[in-house]
Design a protein around this motif. Structure first.
Motif, PDB file in Angstrom:
ATOM      1  N   UNK A  18     -22.592  21.084  24.566  1.00  0.00           N
ATOM      2  CA  UNK A  18     -22.675  20.740  23.150  1.00  0.00           C
ATOM      3  C   UNK A  18     -21.264  20.578  22.607  1.00  0.00           C
ATOM      4  N   UNK A  19     -21.042  19.459  21.933  1.00  0.00           N
ATOM      5  CA  UNK A  19     -19.715  19.133  21.415  1.00  0.00           C
ATOM      6  C   UNK A  19     -19.842  18.780  19.937  1.00  0.00           C
ATOM      7  N   UNK A  20     -18.953  19.353  19.132  1.00  0.00           N
ATOM      8  CA  UNK A  20     -18.867  19.010  17.721  1.00  0.00           C
ATOM      9  C   UNK A  20     -17.576  18.201  17.559  1.00  0.00           C
ATOM     10  N   UNK A  21     -17.676  17.097  16.820  1.00  0.00           N
ATOM     11  CA  UNK A  21     -16.518  16.220  16.660  1.00  0.00           C
ATOM     12  C   UNK A  21     -16.306  15.931  15.176  1.00  0.00           C
ATOM     13  N   UNK A  22     -15.109  16.242  14.713  1.00  0.00           N
ATOM     14  CA  UNK A  22     -14.708  15.871  13.366  1.00  0.00           C
ATOM     15  C   UNK A  22     -14.063  14.497  13.411  1.00  0.00           C
ATOM     16  N   UNK A  50     -18.829  14.777  10.483  1.00  0.00           N
ATOM     17  CA  UNK A  50     -18.925  15.769  11.544  1.00  0.00           C
ATOM     18  C   UNK A  50     -20.101  15.374  12.418  1.00  0.00           C
ATOM     19  N   UNK A  51     -19.863  15.281  13.719  1.00  0.00           N
ATOM     20  CA  UNK A  51     -20.874  14.839  14.678  1.00  0.00           C
ATOM     21  C   UNK A  51     -21.285  15.983  15.587  1.00  0.00           C
ATOM     22  N   UNK A  52     -22.552  15.992  15.950  1.00  0.00           N
ATOM     23  CA  UNK A  52     -23.075  16.920  16.955  1.00  0.00           C
ATOM     24  C   UNK A  52     -23.523  16.058  18.129  1.00  0.00           C
ATOM     25  N   UNK A  53     -22.944  16.331  19.292  1.00  0.00           N
ATOM     26  CA  UNK A  53     -23.155  15.479  20.463  1.00  0.00           C
ATOM     27  C   UNK A  53     -23.564  16.343  21.658  1.00  0.00           C
ATOM     28  N   UNK A  54     -24.528  15.861  22.430  1.00  0.00           N
ATOM     29  CA  UNK A  54     -24.934  16.527  23.676  1.00  0.00           C
ATOM     30  C   UNK A  54     -24.532  15.645  24.848  1.00  0.00           C
ATOM     31  N   UNK A  55     -23.852  16.235  25.817  1.00  0.00           N
ATOM     32  CA  UNK A  55     -23.443  15.533  27.027  1.00  0.00           C
ATOM     33  C   UNK A  55     -23.674  16.432  28.235  1.00  0.00           C
ATOM     34  N   UNK A  64     -16.337  15.988  31.514  1.00  0.00           N
ATOM     35  CA  UNK A  64     -16.012  14.656  32.043  1.00  0.00           C
ATOM     36  C   UNK A  64     -16.861  13.573  31.367  1.00  0.00           C
ATOM     37  N   UNK A  65     -18.122  13.870  31.176  1.00  0.00           N
ATOM     38  CA  UNK A  65     -19.035  12.955  30.496  1.00  0.00           C
ATOM     39  C   UNK A  65     -18.549  12.692  29.069  1.00  0.00           C
ATOM     40  N   UNK A  66     -18.158  13.752  28.365  1.00  0.00           N
ATOM     41  CA  UNK A  66     -17.655  13.581  27.003  1.00  0.00           C
ATOM     42  C   UNK A  66     -16.356  12.779  27.000  1.00  0.00           C
ATOM     43  N   UNK A  67     -15.479  13.054  27.935  1.00  0.00           N
ATOM     44  CA  UNK A  67     -14.201  12.332  27.999  1.00  0.00           C
ATOM     45  C   UNK A  67     -14.429  10.827  28.113  1.00  0.00           C
ATOM     46  N   UNK A  68     -15.393  10.441  28.938  1.00  0.00           N
ATOM     47  CA  UNK A  68     -15.719   9.019  29.102  1.00  0.00           C
ATOM     48  C   UNK A  68     -16.266   8.447  27.794  1.00  0.00           C
ATOM     49  N   UNK A  69     -17.217   9.122  27.197  1.00  0.00           N
ATOM     50  CA  UNK A  69     -17.825   8.671  25.935  1.00  0.00           C
ATOM     51  C   UNK A  69     -16.773   8.566  24.835  1.00  0.00           C
ATOM     52  N   UNK A  70     -15.911   9.574  24.746  1.00  0.00           N
ATOM     53  CA  UNK A  70     -14.873   9.582  23.723  1.00  0.00           C
ATOM     54  C   UNK A  70     -13.942   8.380  23.874  1.00  0.00           C
ATOM     55  N   UNK A  71     -13.484   8.152  25.102  1.00  0.00           N
ATOM     56  CA  UNK A  71     -12.540   7.070  25.346  1.00  0.00           C
ATOM     57  C   UNK A  71     -13.135   5.684  25.218  1.00  0.00           C
ATOM     58  N   UNK A  94     -12.067  17.426  18.509  1.00  0.00           N
ATOM     59  CA  UNK A  94     -13.206  17.832  19.316  1.00  0.00           C
ATOM     60  C   UNK A  94     -13.273  19.345  19.453  1.00  0.00           C
ATOM     61  N   UNK A  95     -14.495  19.871  19.337  1.00  0.00           N
ATOM     62  CA  UNK A  95     -14.756  21.300  19.496  1.00  0.00           C
ATOM     63  C   UNK A  95     -15.863  21.464  20.527  1.00  0.00           C
ATOM     64  N   UNK A  96     -15.536  22.026  21.689  1.00  0.00           N
ATOM     65  CA  UNK A  96     -16.554  22.299  22.698  1.00  0.00           C
ATOM     66  C   UNK A  96     -17.205  23.639  22.369  1.00  0.00           C
TER      67      UNK A  96
END
Length: 154
Positions: free
Chosen positions: A68-72, A109-114, A118-125, A139-141
């Motif tokens: 679970x990742x929270x992204x501002x 503020x986003x709530x993201x499930x990955x 590594x999966x988040x890094x790809x999505x982010x980039x 990003x807040x893991x």
């Protein structure tokens, strides 16, 4: 809300919120009304928008989405047009569970499930920083989910 809903309506809402799998007969018995009355009231709660939808809560880890990742997100401009463009784009991303316009240090503020970092890094980039108007993300893991999607208290 309370002016339009009586104690039976509120009880039905609480029961369904805690267990959406209750049959109408079980719901009626627990609420203390007949099955026909319960069905009519439940249908009215749907029709009037008190119940938005009923769905299963899938265990994220069981389907490979345990992180679970929270992204501002900070946008480069605070205009109605830039907000609208961002909101249209973010609504298309299936990995975003929640997106909230907020006051404070971030615009959204986003709530993201990955699956994992590594999966988040790809999505982010590839997708997040390419969204319209994005100037910065933070990003807040989540290390531990203490309370997640708790029932409403009413």
């Amino acid at each position: 809300m309370a002016g339009r809903l009586d104690r039976i309506d509120l009880k039905i809402l609480r029961l369904l919120q805690n267990s959406g799998r209750l049959t109408n007969a079980e719901l009626a018995e627990t609420a203390g009304v007949s099955a026909a009355t319960c069905h009519r009231r439940t249908q009215r709660l749907f029709d009037e928008g008190y119940i938005a939808q009923v769905r299963a809560m899938v265990a994220p880890r069981k389907v490979g989405k345990g992180a679970l990742v929270m992204v501002g997100v900070v946008l480069d401009r605070s205009t109605p047009e830039s907000f609208a463009a961002f909101e249209r784009a973010i609504a298309q991303l299936k990995f975003v569970l929640d997106c909230h316009l907020v006051a404070g240090d971030f615009d959204y503020f986003l709530k993201i499930r990955v699956g994992d970092m590594e999966d988040f890094n790809r999505i982010h980039g590839e997708q997040l920083i390419a969204l319209p108007g994005v100037r910065q993300t933070r990003t807040f893991f989540v290390m531990k989910e203490v309370v997640d999607n708790a029932p409403l208290d009413f």
